[in-house]
Design a protein around this motif. Sequence first.
Motif, PDB file in Angstrom:
ATOM      1  N   VAL A  33     -11.839  74.898  74.073  1.00  0.00           N
ATOM      2  CA  VAL A  33     -10.418  74.827  73.728  1.00  0.00           C
ATOM      3  C   VAL A  33      -9.553  75.508  74.787  1.00  0.00           C
ATOM      4  N   ARG A  34      -9.964  76.673  75.264  1.00  0.00           N
ATOM      5  CA  ARG A  34      -9.142  77.460  76.193  1.00  0.00           C
ATOM      6  C   ARG A  34      -9.049  76.841  77.587  1.00  0.00           C
ATOM      7  N   ILE A  35     -10.146  76.343  78.105  1.00  0.00           N
ATOM      8  CA  ILE A  35     -10.111  75.798  79.462  1.00  0.00           C
ATOM      9  C   ILE A  35      -9.160  74.611  79.554  1.00  0.00           C
ATOM     10  N   PRO A  36      -9.226  73.629  78.636  1.00  0.00           N
ATOM     11  CA  PRO A  36      -8.234  72.548  78.706  1.00  0.00           C
ATOM     12  C   PRO A  36      -6.789  73.050  78.527  1.00  0.00           C
ATOM     13  N   ALA A  37      -6.583  74.055  77.669  1.00  0.00           N
ATOM     14  CA  ALA A  37      -5.237  74.597  77.476  1.00  0.00           C
ATOM     15  C   ALA A  37      -4.730  75.260  78.756  1.00  0.00           C
ATOM     16  N   LEU A  38      -5.609  76.003  79.426  1.00  0.00           N
ATOM     17  CA  LEU A  38      -5.226  76.626  80.700  1.00  0.00           C
ATOM     18  C   LEU A  38      -4.966  75.569  81.768  1.00  0.00           C
ATOM     19  N   ASN A  39      -5.827  74.573  81.826  1.00  0.00           N
ATOM     20  CA  ASN A  39      -5.625  73.490  82.797  1.00  0.00           C
ATOM     21  C   ASN A  39      -4.296  72.788  82.557  1.00  0.00           C
ATOM     22  N   LYS A  40      -3.959  72.564  81.302  1.00  0.00           N
ATOM     23  CA  LYS A  40      -2.684  71.931  80.977  1.00  0.00           C
ATOM     24  C   LYS A  40      -1.520  72.818  81.411  1.00  0.00           C
ATOM     25  N   GLY A  41      -1.634  74.117  81.165  1.00  0.00           N
ATOM     26  CA  GLY A  41      -0.583  75.050  81.561  1.00  0.00           C
ATOM     27  C   GLY A  41      -0.382  75.097  83.063  1.00  0.00           C
ATOM     28  N   THR A  42      -1.482  75.046  83.817  1.00  0.00           N
ATOM     29  CA  THR A  42      -1.347  75.087  85.277  1.00  0.00           C
ATOM     30  C   THR A  42      -0.860  73.749  85.817  1.00  0.00           C
ATOM     31  N   SER A  43      -1.285  72.644  85.216  1.00  0.00           N
ATOM     32  CA  SER A  43      -0.844  71.333  85.704  1.00  0.00           C
ATOM     33  C   SER A  43       0.634  71.087  85.411  1.00  0.00           C
ATOM     34  N   GLN A  44       1.165  71.738  84.396  1.00  0.00           N
ATOM     35  CA  GLN A  44       2.588  71.600  84.072  1.00  0.00           C
ATOM     36  C   GLN A  44       3.425  72.697  84.733  1.00  0.00           C
ATOM     37  N   ASN A  45       2.808  73.427  85.669  1.00  0.00           N
ATOM     38  CA  ASN A  45       3.470  74.516  86.399  1.00  0.00           C
ATOM     39  C   ASN A  45       4.030  75.604  85.490  1.00  0.00           C
ATOM     40  N   LYS A  46       3.422  75.786  84.319  1.00  0.00           N
ATOM     41  CA  LYS A  46       3.820  76.875  83.430  1.00  0.00           C
ATOM     42  C   LYS A  46       3.089  78.158  83.790  1.00  0.00           C
ATOM     43  N   GLN A  56      -1.872  88.637  78.703  1.00  0.00           N
ATOM     44  CA  GLN A  56      -0.638  88.213  78.036  1.00  0.00           C
ATOM     45  C   GLN A  56      -0.009  87.026  78.772  1.00  0.00           C
ATOM     46  N   GLU A  57      -0.025  87.059  80.098  1.00  0.00           N
ATOM     47  CA  GLU A  57       0.502  85.928  80.870  1.00  0.00           C
ATOM     48  C   GLU A  57      -0.316  84.672  80.613  1.00  0.00           C
ATOM     49  N   MET A  58      -1.616  84.831  80.636  1.00  0.00           N
ATOM     50  CA  MET A  58      -2.492  83.685  80.400  1.00  0.00           C
ATOM     51  C   MET A  58      -2.278  83.134  78.993  1.00  0.00           C
ATOM     52  N   ASN A  59      -2.200  84.023  78.017  1.00  0.00           N
ATOM     53  CA  ASN A  59      -2.018  83.577  76.638  1.00  0.00           C
ATOM     54  C   ASN A  59      -0.655  82.945  76.394  1.00  0.00           C
TER      55      ASN A  59
END
Length: 151
Positions: A33-46, A56-59
């Motif tokens: 669950v976390r890896i796809p969520a992180l990948n989505k966050g980085t791909s959307q430049n968030k 806290q930044e990662m979360n």
Amino acid sequence: MPPVLATGASPLIGPVVSLCGWTLVMEVWMYAVRIPALNKGTSQNKLKIRPEMTIQEMNSVIPHNARWKADNYNHLHEQPTKFYAILVALMQLQAHDRLTVGLAWAYVCLRVVHSLVHAIANPIMARFQVFALSSLTLAALTARAVQLYMQ
């Protein structure tokens, strides 16, 4: 029919191995669950992954329901460490009685239920109630070890 144990093996090994196995299941679920969520966050430049970033930044880019899995995985490394220790003591005390083994399995079942409640919907009071029951079960296992040790 109950499983056949290795010669001389304590029946308390089953609950120990089962809770370790469950912890591994939660670890896989967390990463799934976390890896796809992180990948989505980085791909959307968030989020830009960098060595000095905080949890806290990662979360901040991970949805709550994805963080619950990681929170529960961490919880499985907190109170259950006492469970593992007390079961080692009970094995040394050769506690093979039905009450002790039943309490050990009850603890494992309650921790699995706690994980599912936490990771799926996270209703705080329901989760607390299951946690409280598991704490009482752990207290009973500890009292059993004291009783056997004092004999």
